[in-house]
Write an enzyme that holds these catalytic residues in place. Structure first.
Site, mmCIF file in Angstrom:
data_model
loop_
_atom_site.group_PDB
_atom_site.id
_atom_site.type_symbol
_atom_site.label_atom_id
_atom_site.label_comp_id
_atom_site.label_asym_id
_atom_site.label_seq_id
_atom_site.Cartn_x
_atom_site.Cartn_y
_atom_site.Cartn_z
ATOM 1 C CB ILE A 57 22.051 89.447 55.536
ATOM 2 C CG1 ILE A 57 23.265 90.255 55.091
ATOM 3 C CG2 ILE A 57 21.510 90.019 56.834
ATOM 4 C CD1 ILE A 57 22.933 91.698 54.765
ATOM 5 C CE LYS A 74 11.023 84.302 52.772
ATOM 6 N NZ LYS A 74 10.462 83.238 53.640
ATOM 7 C CG HIS A 100 0.182 84.489 74.850
ATOM 8 N ND1 HIS A 100 0.963 83.366 74.781
ATOM 9 C CD2 HIS A 100 0.919 85.469 74.260
ATOM 10 C CE1 HIS A 100 2.107 83.650 74.206
ATOM 11 N NE2 HIS A 100 2.108 84.923 73.875
ATOM 12 N N PRO A 139 17.924 87.329 57.672
ATOM 13 C CG PRO A 139 16.439 86.685 55.965
ATOM 14 C CD PRO A 139 17.562 86.175 56.810
ATOM 15 C CG ASP A 140 14.739 87.218 63.364
ATOM 16 O OD1 ASP A 140 13.569 87.636 63.334
ATOM 17 O OD2 ASP A 140 15.381 87.086 64.419
ATOM 18 C CE1 TYR A 165 9.620 89.259 74.623
ATOM 19 C CE2 TYR A 165 10.051 90.884 76.338
ATOM 20 C CZ TYR A 165 9.177 90.075 75.646
ATOM 21 O OH TYR A 165 7.846 90.079 75.973
ATOM 22 C CE LYS A 216 16.124 83.201 53.646
ATOM 23 N NZ LYS A 216 15.251 82.017 53.443
#
Length: 630
Positions: free
Chosen positions: A431, A423, A347, A433-434, A456, A427
């Site tokens: 809406i 999704k 990372h 999706p996330d 978060y 949709k």
């Protein structure tokens, strides 16, 4: 997102496009000339990351504290914030210093992220590195395992034709793609360093192959500069496997699983010997590491993703494949004997979404057959890398085996494919999706613990020069109101739907703030680091209990969608926290949840089950009263 740094988002044929290139494009792709390549021409036009206004951040911070701190704590924090941001105060002084730093660096947040990454002393394995699990393969024999490694054509990464990515119509920074190959993290006594050997005047032309915990250097180009073909590479890999039939009793690779302080001391001891120093340099300079793994514990088809995820994340422990790694390398391609394969990725050099794009190219390229005949030329035998193991190093190896086994036993990883809807259904309801999934995660956590926690979602800052990641705060007053009302029998469905709609709108607003460079935690941590740098007394706002609660996120989430069906994996940031990666298709949602067994309060399997129920209950609610268009 600076907090992400404190935790510390192939088929090796992806190394170059066999038969599709006319010159050594791999070398070119990781050299300094890449910066002026076709997909870097827009870089100079990207905006710098702004420093948010101080007053805005302070007000935003207080609003985010409301659902996670006690009333008296919030009252005290408001007084500290008021004192911090008053005219002529310490807040204004640190803000001016941070704005000056922003003017003198390409990206002030990325600059500080690198400091935090390099200074983090926890082991890279599980705690920092991330993984991507490829779709399951069925290898009939060793030949299938070795042929998989080089059966692809990901040429766009190396011929400078990778198209520029866009988000919301804005071009994204592509620099991270040049940092994935020929790079390595080097342990240091106080902080590590990240070295990019591909940018040297003599870029590497070899990979490192690990088999039975023994390391080999394999040149991937012929003497005339043409890349080896799949058949040639398969011959070389067979040579490596045949010359290393037994597991190394003194596996040096296991040392990279140590905490960074211990590993740095062992590293200093290792490089006192010239043979060891040369071998280490060869590994560090290599394009990437290819890990040809031995067997793993047998698993049913339903459990494949879980077992494969654990193998990619840590190798299963010292008795399995954890020593068949070099976790300091930015990119490790792991190929299991039974078909488990994927990336283990640092990372420090790049974000998970960038690595996932690479994984998608790799999987897609595997479907393209090679059209070139292998030249009839003798191939030099791959050279084994040797290490002189002193009693001191042997002690570090034994220590690493023990600590690695503890890490492997402690990680709880669970995978759920939620197949009830994806999704498309969301949709169709107009809406996001996330935002909907984030509220389902909030509801699941509240149902398990009867409280809201700081959480978060990772977001990309790559629309800015050298941008990495930012934090979208999922826990808000609006989300708290929604989850507390959902199972309240006194609340009408119409009210629950209205609360859900408000919570998702707030989440979308927070998302917009984060991706536009207006995140709170990055700004506050930047100000705190500035106070340390200037050696001034730490402002009370940063020693306040509310600030510690704000940073103590118990849920770290990220949407990392793969076109090819790869699964993203990451370890929890904190002992008491969960990490949750998810990917969406039109018809399903896949979740990968990790936690630590030593935290008795956490239960990844239970959280996934409660999350499934939350997603079903929220859809049932929508069926009774659809949302207005979001």
């Amino acid at each position: 997102m600076l907090r992400i740094c404190t935790r510390t988002m192939v088929n090796v044929g992806m190394l170059y496009p066999y038969g599709l290139v006319k010159s050594c494009h791999l070398v070119k792709s990781v050299s300094a000339s890449l910066v002026t390549g076709r997909y870097f021409t827009h870089q100079t036009g990207l905006p710098s990351l702004p420093v948010p206004p101080l007053q805005q951040t302070c007000e935003y911070y207080l609003s985010l504290l409301e659902p996670i701190v006690e009333m008296e704590e919030l009252k005290r924090t408001k007084e500290l914030v008021e004192e911090f941001q008053k005219a002529g105060g310490v807040g204004e002084r640190l803000q001016r210093s941070l704005e000056m730093k922003a003017r003198n660096t390409d990206n002030w947040v990325s600059y500080m992220q690198h400091i935090l990454y390099d200074s983090n002393r926890v082991p890279l394995v599980v705690h920092s590195n991330v993984g991507a699990v490829f779709p399951q393969m069925d290898f009939k024999d060793k030949d299938g395992q070795t042929r998989f490694v080089f059966n692809d054509r990901s040429c766009m990464f190396y011929s400078e034709t990778l198209p520029v990515e866009y988000m919301g119509g804005k071009p994204m920074c592509m620099k991270q793609y040049s940092q994935m190959l020929s790079s390595c993290r080097i342990p240091g006594l106080e902080k590590d360093s990240l070295v990019f050997h591909g940018k040297s005047s003599n870029p590497p032309k070899h990979i490192t192959v690990v088999h039975n915990s023994q390391f080999f250097v394999l040149d991937v180009y012929n003497s005339d500069g043409t890349p080896l073909t799949v058949d040639q590479l398969n011959v070389q890999l067979e040579r490596i496997c045949n010359s290393s039939p037994e597991i190394n009793a003194e596996p040096v690779g296991i040392l990279t699983t140590l905490d960074r302080d211990s590993w740095s001391k062992a590293y200093i001891s290792l490089i006192k010997d010239k043979i060891n120093k040369d071998s280490l340099s060869t590994i560090e300079r290599s394009i990437c590491t290819v890990c040809l793994d031995g067997p793993i514990p047998q698993a049913s088809d339903e459990m494949y993703n879980t077992y494969a995820g654990l193998q990619i994340m840590h190798g299963g422990g010292s008795q399995w494949n954890s020593a068949n790694r070099w976790f300091d390398k930015t990119l490790q391609l792991i190929i299991g004997e039974e078909g488990a394969q994927g990336f283990n990725m640092s990372h420090s050099a790049a974000d998970g979404t960038v690595f996932m794009v690479l994984a998608d190219y790799v999987i897609a390229s595997m479907k393209k057959p090679e059209k070139i005949l292998s030249p009839v030329v003798p191939l030099p035998k791959p050279q084994k890398l040797h290490f002189n193991i002193t009693p001191d190093i042997k002690k570090y190896i034994e220590e690493a085996k023990q600590s690695m086994d503890i890490i492997a036993q402690n990680l709880d990883l669970r995978v759920m494919v939620f197949s009830h809807y994806g999704k498309k259904v969301l949709k169709d309801h107009k809406i996001s999706p996330d935002a909907f999934i984030q509220m389902a995660i909030q509801l699941a956590y509240y149902r398990m613990y009867q409280r809201c926690c700081p959480s978060y979602e990772a977001a990309s800052l790559r629309t800015f020069r050298d941008g990495r990641v930012a934090a979208i705060y999922s826990t808000t007053s609006a989300s708290a109101a929604f989850v507390k009302a959902f199972d309240d029998p006194k609340k009408k469905n119409t009210e629950k739907v209205d609360l859900l709609e408000k919570a998702m709108k707030v989440h979308r607003w927070n998302t917009g703030m984060a991706i536009s460079g207006q995140e709170v935690d990055g700004h506050l941590i930047g100000l705190r680091m500035q106070a340390v740098e200037e050696e001034i007394s730490m402002p009370d706002v940063f020693t306040d209990i509310s600030f510690h609660k704000f940073l103590d996120c118990r849920l770290s989430t990220s949407q990392v969608t793969s076109k090819s069906g790869c699964l993203p994996c990451a370890g929890p940031a904190l002992l008491e926290s969960y990490d949750m990666c998810y990917s969406l298709t039109n018809v399903d949602i896949t979740f990968v949840v990790t936690a630590y067994h030593t935290c008795k309060e956490n239960n990844a399997a239970q959280l996934i089950q409660v999350l499934e129920n939350a997603l079903l209950d929220m859809r049932a609610l929508l069926a009774q009263k659809p949302l207005s268009k979001l």
